[in-house]
Scaffold this active site. Structure first.
Site, short mmCIF file in Angstrom:
data_model
loop_
_atom_site.label_atom_id
_atom_site.label_comp_id
_atom_site.label_asym_id
_atom_site.label_seq_id
_atom_site.Cartn_x
_atom_site.Cartn_y
_atom_site.Cartn_z
CG ASP A 93 50.27 64.11 41.99
OD1 ASP A 93 50.24 64.59 42.99
OD2 ASP A 93 49.31 64.64 41.27
CG LEU A 94 45.86 62.28 45.92
CD1 LEU A 94 45.07 60.76 46.11
CD2 LEU A 94 45.85 62.21 47.55
CG ASP A 95 45.94 66.62 46.04
OD1 ASP A 95 44.71 66.30 46.07
OD2 ASP A 95 46.90 67.50 47.03
CB THR A 148 42.34 66.94 46.48
OG1 THR A 148 43.19 66.27 45.54
CG2 THR A 148 41.03 66.33 47.47
CE LYS A 178 46.62 72.39 38.84
NZ LYS A 178 46.24 72.21 37.74
N GLY A 179 51.18 70.16 43.91
CA GLY A 179 52.47 69.76 43.72
C GLY A 179 53.15 70.09 45.45
CB VAL A 180 54.18 72.66 46.60
CG1 VAL A 180 54.84 74.53 47.16
CG2 VAL A 180 54.51 73.26 44.68
NE ARG A 206 48.61 71.18 55.25
CZ ARG A 206 48.86 70.06 56.37
NH1 ARG A 206 48.57 70.86 57.82
NH2 ARG A 206 48.49 69.10 56.21
CB SER A 215 50.31 62.38 47.60
OG SER A 215 50.10 62.79 47.65
CB ALA A 216 53.19 66.79 48.54
CB SER A 217 48.44 65.57 50.51
OG SER A 217 48.02 65.74 51.42
CG ASN A 226 44.81 66.44 54.96
OD1 ASN A 226 45.23 66.17 56.09
ND2 ASN A 226 45.51 67.45 54.89
CE LYS A 237 54.35 65.49 44.46
NZ LYS A 237 53.63 64.84 44.05
CD GLU A 259 53.65 65.10 40.36
OE1 GLU A 259 52.64 66.00 39.57
OE2 GLU A 259 53.64 64.87 41.21
CG ASP A 260 48.51 67.49 39.01
OD1 ASP A 260 49.16 67.39 39.68
OD2 ASP A 260 47.54 68.24 39.14
P1 B16 Z 1 48.47 68.68 52.38
P2 B16 Z 1 49.97 66.04 45.21
C1 B16 Z 1 49.71 68.37 47.14
O1 B16 Z 1 49.42 67.01 46.61
C2 B16 Z 1 49.20 68.95 46.53
O2 B16 Z 1 49.01 69.50 45.26
C3 B16 Z 1 49.44 70.82 47.10
O3 B16 Z 1 48.75 71.81 46.25
C4 B16 Z 1 49.64 71.04 48.76
O4 B16 Z 1 49.58 72.08 49.55
C5 B16 Z 1 50.12 69.49 49.42
O5 B16 Z 1 50.27 68.49 48.91
C6 B16 Z 1 50.13 69.39 50.42
O6 B16 Z 1 49.60 69.05 50.64
O7 B16 Z 1 47.73 70.33 52.91
O8 B16 Z 1 47.74 68.59 52.80
O9 B16 Z 1 49.44 68.32 53.98
O10 B16 Z 1 50.01 66.59 43.59
O11 B16 Z 1 51.09 66.08 45.65
O12 B16 Z 1 49.34 64.88 45.68
MG MG Z 2 48.73 66.92 42.27
#
Ligand code: B16
Ligand code: MG
Length: 211
Positions: free
Chosen positions: A9-11, A17, A45-47, A49, A114-116, A118, A145, A169-170
């Protein structure tokens, strides 16, 4: 079954982040008269946007239409990107580079899960994008997730079975996703908020591999 891949996982695992996301969500929530607390931070966290925004608007009892969702997702993302702009390789959590290099030396394949949307940008800022054999981020996943899709895709791109992969994972949502995918999960953080993980360690730096 022997371990052949790591999915990170990233954040909250590679860098903080998660803190940036939470700051930006708090700023938005304040505008709606909502104050987010520690439990909200864990829940978010991990959810992805949109689900995160719906969670916050739900607390304000607002039923958003499409244009409100779009507008607020963009605003929150801009605040987040303003914080990411200042990131450098110094923002890697201590021990991350050693963890990645040691895995490479042992021919362990490495993916991001990662869910992000970015995620690539953040990996570039940290100068570690080239160390990943596969990158699964919010731009290529339909079901965020706790759905297992992120980790199933990551294992598939690594050409491994989920059972051959360890997920780091965090977030509670990520741990549920990894278990549903059939991976072994190592929680990063505090045991009380990461039930279900095989073990919980404070950071990647304290991981002791069995090879
Ligand atoms: P974005 P992960 C998740 O990343 C974050 O933990 C979560 O807080 C965020 O809303 C989600 O990515 C979406 O990110 O807005 O940048 O697309 O923990 O899965 O690496
Ligand atoms: Mg995370």
């Amino acid at each position: 079954m022997s371990v052949k891949g790591y999915i990170l996982d990233l954040d909250g695992v590679i860098c903080d982040t998660a803190g940036f996301h939470f700051k930006a969500w708090c700023r938005l929530a304040q505008e709606y008269g909502v104050t987010l607390d520690h439990q909200d931070h864990e829940n978010l966290k991990g959810v992805d946007r949109e689900t995160s925004l719906r969670y916050i608007l739900g607390k304000a009892d607002i039923h958003p239409d499409h244009s409100l969702l779009q507008r607020d997702m963009e605003r929150k993302n801009q605040w987040y990107l303003d914080m990411v702009a200042g990131m450098t390789p110094d923002d890697l959590f201590p021990g991350t580079l050693q963890f990645l290099n040691r895995a490479k030396e042992h021919n362990i394949r490495i993916a991001l899960g990662s869910a992000s949307k970015n995620a690539r940008l953040v990996l570039q800022k940290l100068n570690i994008e080239h160390l990943f054999d596969a990158i699964v981020d919010g731009s290529i996943v339909e079901n965020g997730k706790p759905h297992p899709e992120t980790f199933l895709k990551a294992a598939h791109l690594l050409q491994l079975k989920p059972e051959e992969c360890i997920v780091f994972e965090d977030a509670p949502s990520g741990i549920r996703a990894a278990i549903a995918a059939g991976c072994t999960v190592i929680g990063i953080g505090k045991p009380e908020s990461l039930k279900g993980a095989r073990v919980v360690i404070p950071s990647l730096a304290s991981f002791v591999p069995h090879h």
